[in-house]
Design an enzyme around this catalytic site. Structure first.
Site, PDB file in Angstrom:
ATOM      1  N   HIS A 103      32.146  13.158  72.740  1.00  0.00           N
ATOM      2  CA  HIS A 103      30.909  13.812  72.295  1.00  0.00           C
ATOM      3  C   HIS A 103      29.780  12.800  72.318  1.00  0.00           C
ATOM      4  O   HIS A 103      29.989  11.609  72.092  1.00  0.00           O
ATOM      5  CB  HIS A 103      31.069  14.416  70.891  1.00  0.00           C
ATOM      6  N   HIS A 105      26.068  12.006  70.655  1.00  0.00           N
ATOM      7  CA  HIS A 105      25.147  12.294  69.553  1.00  0.00           C
ATOM      8  C   HIS A 105      23.716  12.294  70.103  1.00  0.00           C
ATOM      9  O   HIS A 105      23.317  11.344  70.790  1.00  0.00           O
ATOM     10  CB  HIS A 105      25.218  11.196  68.486  1.00  0.00           C
TER      11      HIS A 105
HETATM   12  P1  AMP Z   1      32.219   9.756  65.969  1.00  0.00           P
HETATM   13  O1  AMP Z   1      33.575  10.124  66.480  1.00  0.00           O
HETATM   14  O2  AMP Z   1      32.135   8.393  65.363  1.00  0.00           O
HETATM   15  O3  AMP Z   1      31.133   9.969  67.001  1.00  0.00           O
HETATM   16  O4  AMP Z   1      31.891  10.698  64.727  1.00  0.00           O
HETATM   17  C1  AMP Z   1      32.240  12.059  64.678  1.00  0.00           C
HETATM   18  C2  AMP Z   1      31.058  12.871  64.240  1.00  0.00           C
HETATM   19  O5  AMP Z   1      31.483  14.212  64.110  1.00  0.00           O
HETATM   20  C3  AMP Z   1      30.448  12.472  62.882  1.00  0.00           C
HETATM   21  O6  AMP Z   1      29.044  12.287  63.044  1.00  0.00           O
HETATM   22  C4  AMP Z   1      30.770  13.651  61.965  1.00  0.00           C
HETATM   23  O7  AMP Z   1      29.763  13.902  61.018  1.00  0.00           O
HETATM   24  C5  AMP Z   1      30.894  14.784  62.980  1.00  0.00           C
HETATM   25  N1  AMP Z   1      31.767  15.885  62.558  1.00  0.00           N
HETATM   26  C6  AMP Z   1      33.019  15.799  62.042  1.00  0.00           C
HETATM   27  N2  AMP Z   1      33.535  17.027  61.834  1.00  0.00           N
HETATM   28  C7  AMP Z   1      32.597  17.918  62.241  1.00  0.00           C
HETATM   29  C8  AMP Z   1      32.520  19.343  62.282  1.00  0.00           C
HETATM   30  N3  AMP Z   1      33.546  20.120  61.861  1.00  0.00           N
HETATM   31  N4  AMP Z   1      31.397  19.920  62.754  1.00  0.00           N
HETATM   32  C9  AMP Z   1      30.355  19.150  63.179  1.00  0.00           C
HETATM   33  N5  AMP Z   1      30.370  17.804  63.175  1.00  0.00           N
HETATM   34  C10 AMP Z   1      31.456  17.185  62.708  1.00  0.00           C
END
Ligand code: AMP
Length: 140
Positions: A103, A105
């Protein structure tokens, strides 16, 4: 590197098994709001194809994600009157990755306003709904 886990939380969102505040969807990509936004409008853009991160995604799937990242950035600038956009993408635990489905950001920024620390603030569902509507309207 570990295998892709088809039961990770983002795979469940892509399958429709878990809810999300979606802002964009096509046959190859999905974008929805981060539930712990580092700034209002913080969006995640994902390929629908299973990929753990930058190390295993197919180049064509990555290229499509990049196109959608740009679309979301342009829409966020309009929707949030952003002065800038921050793009982040983490790979493996050592690289800061927490959820193991690739993903990107996409975060709207205002002059002089710092990002909240990661995972420091869970936004209200109603606010996320309002922000998703703003981005969708800017994409239309
Ligand atoms: P990273 O893998 O470090 O990029 O972080 C994962 C991101 O996913 C974090 O910013 C979380 O806040 C976000 N996140 C985790 N669970 C969910 C969810 N169910 N819906 C939307 N965002 C999420």
């Amino acid at each position: 590197m570990a295998e892709y886990d088809p039961d990770n939380i983002f795979a469940k969102i892509i399958r429709g098994d878990l809810p999300a505040h979606k802002v964009y969807e096509d046959d190859k990509a999905l974008a929805f709001l981060d539930i712990m936004p580092r700034a209002p409008g913080h969006t995640l853009v994902l390929p629908k194809a299973p990929a753990r991160n930058i190390l295993d995604i197919k180049p064509d799937d990555l290229a499509h994600v990049a196109r959608i990242v740009q679309k979301i950035a342009v829409a966020q600038k309009k929707a949030f009157k952003a002065d800038g956009i921050t793009i982040q993408q983490f790979n493996e635990q050592a690289g800061g990755q927490v959820v193991f489905h690739l993903h990107v950001h996409v975060i709207p920024r205002k002059n002089g306003v710092s990002l909240r620390p990661p995972a420091s603030f869970k936004e209200e569902a109603e606010v996320l709904g309002d922000h998703a509507a703003l981005i969708k309207a800017a994409l239309a």
